[in-house]
Design an enzyme around this catalytic site. Structure first.
Site, PDB file in Angstrom:
ATOM      1  N   GLU A  95       0.278   4.023   0.487  1.00 52.95           N
ATOM      2  CA  GLU A  95       0.080   5.061   1.677  1.00 52.95           C
ATOM      3  C   GLU A  95       0.722   4.837   2.940  1.00 52.95           C
ATOM      4  O   GLU A  95       0.428   5.637   3.906  1.00 52.95           O
ATOM      5  CB  GLU A  95      -1.337   5.162   1.656  1.00 52.95           C
ATOM      6  N   CYS A  96       1.150   3.552   2.979  1.00 53.93           N
ATOM      7  CA  CYS A  96       1.771   2.935   4.366  1.00 53.93           C
ATOM      8  C   CYS A  96       3.263   3.085   4.372  1.00 53.93           C
ATOM      9  O   CYS A  96       3.892   2.673   3.651  1.00 53.93           O
ATOM     10  CB  CYS A  96       1.191   1.556   4.484  1.00 53.93           C
ATOM     11  N   GLY A  97       3.752   3.860   5.520  1.00 55.52           N
ATOM     12  CA  GLY A  97       4.947   4.026   5.432  1.00 55.52           C
ATOM     13  C   GLY A  97       5.877   2.720   5.932  1.00 55.52           C
ATOM     14  O   GLY A  97       7.001   2.585   5.324  1.00 55.52           O
TER      15      GLY A  97
ATOM     16  N   ASN B  26       0.896  -1.120  -0.133  1.00 56.47           N
ATOM     17  CA  ASN B  26       0.088  -0.022  -0.061  1.00 56.47           C
ATOM     18  C   ASN B  26       0.856   1.216  -0.112  1.00 56.47           C
ATOM     19  O   ASN B  26       1.675   1.470   1.025  1.00 56.47           O
ATOM     20  CB  ASN B  26      -1.050   0.168   1.183  1.00 56.47           C
TER      21      ASN B  26
ATOM     22  N   ARG C  28       6.171   1.235   2.609  1.00 55.44           N
ATOM     23  CA  ARG C  28       7.188   1.591   1.505  1.00 55.44           C
ATOM     24  C   ARG C  28       8.538   1.525   2.329  1.00 55.44           C
ATOM     25  O   ARG C  28       9.401   1.255   1.425  1.00 55.44           O
ATOM     26  CB  ARG C  28       6.847   3.292   1.749  1.00 55.44           C
TER      27      ARG C  28
END
Length: 143
Positions: free
Chosen positions: A12-14, A10, A17
């Protein structure tokens, strides 16, 4: 390096990432599946859960999801019911889920991905929050 690694990601997920960046820091370009756009089929999800040695409930994400609204905290729900909810609402699948020749794992915290990467880290690496994970020699920093 060509190594078959798949990350259910995802952007949007740190945590997701960071895990993706550590795979790339080993010189590997994984197959990135944005699972909110392309969720896994039920049989695949069930297989990944089994291969990771976890329960469906252990893969269930609470934060930022309809977990509470759907009553998923009810301990009487069966594994099939939990998976039904994940299929209906892929945001309930925790991430990043990583598959490599070394196994399948929910990589939380993100540095758990290092156990699945069959190549050395090429350079120093710090997570987005600044936490140093890999030193300049490519070695994992003990926490």
């Amino acid at each position: 390096m060509t190594t078959d690694i798949i990350i259910y990601h995802n952007p949007e997920c740190g945590t997701s990432r960071n895990a993706l960046a550590m795979i790339r820091n080993a010189g590997i370009e994984p197959h990135v599946v944005e699972y909110l756009k392309t969720p896994p089929a039920r049989a695949l999800l069930e297989s990944l859960i089994a291969r990771a040695g976890m329960t469906p409930r252990a893969l269930l994400r609470e934060k930022g999801t309809p977990f509470a609204e759907l009553g998923l905290g009810n301990p009487e729900l069966t594994d099939a019911q939990v998976i039904d909810a994940m299929m209906a609402h892929p945001i309930l699948i925790n991430r990043p889920l990583v598959i490599s020749p070394l196994g399948v794992k929910l990589c939380r915290p993100s540095e758990a991905v290092l156990d699945l990467i069959p190549a050395a880290q090429q350079t120093a690496f710090a997570k987005e929050d600044g936490e140093q994970v890999i030193d300049a020699a490519g070695n994992r920093i003990a926490q």
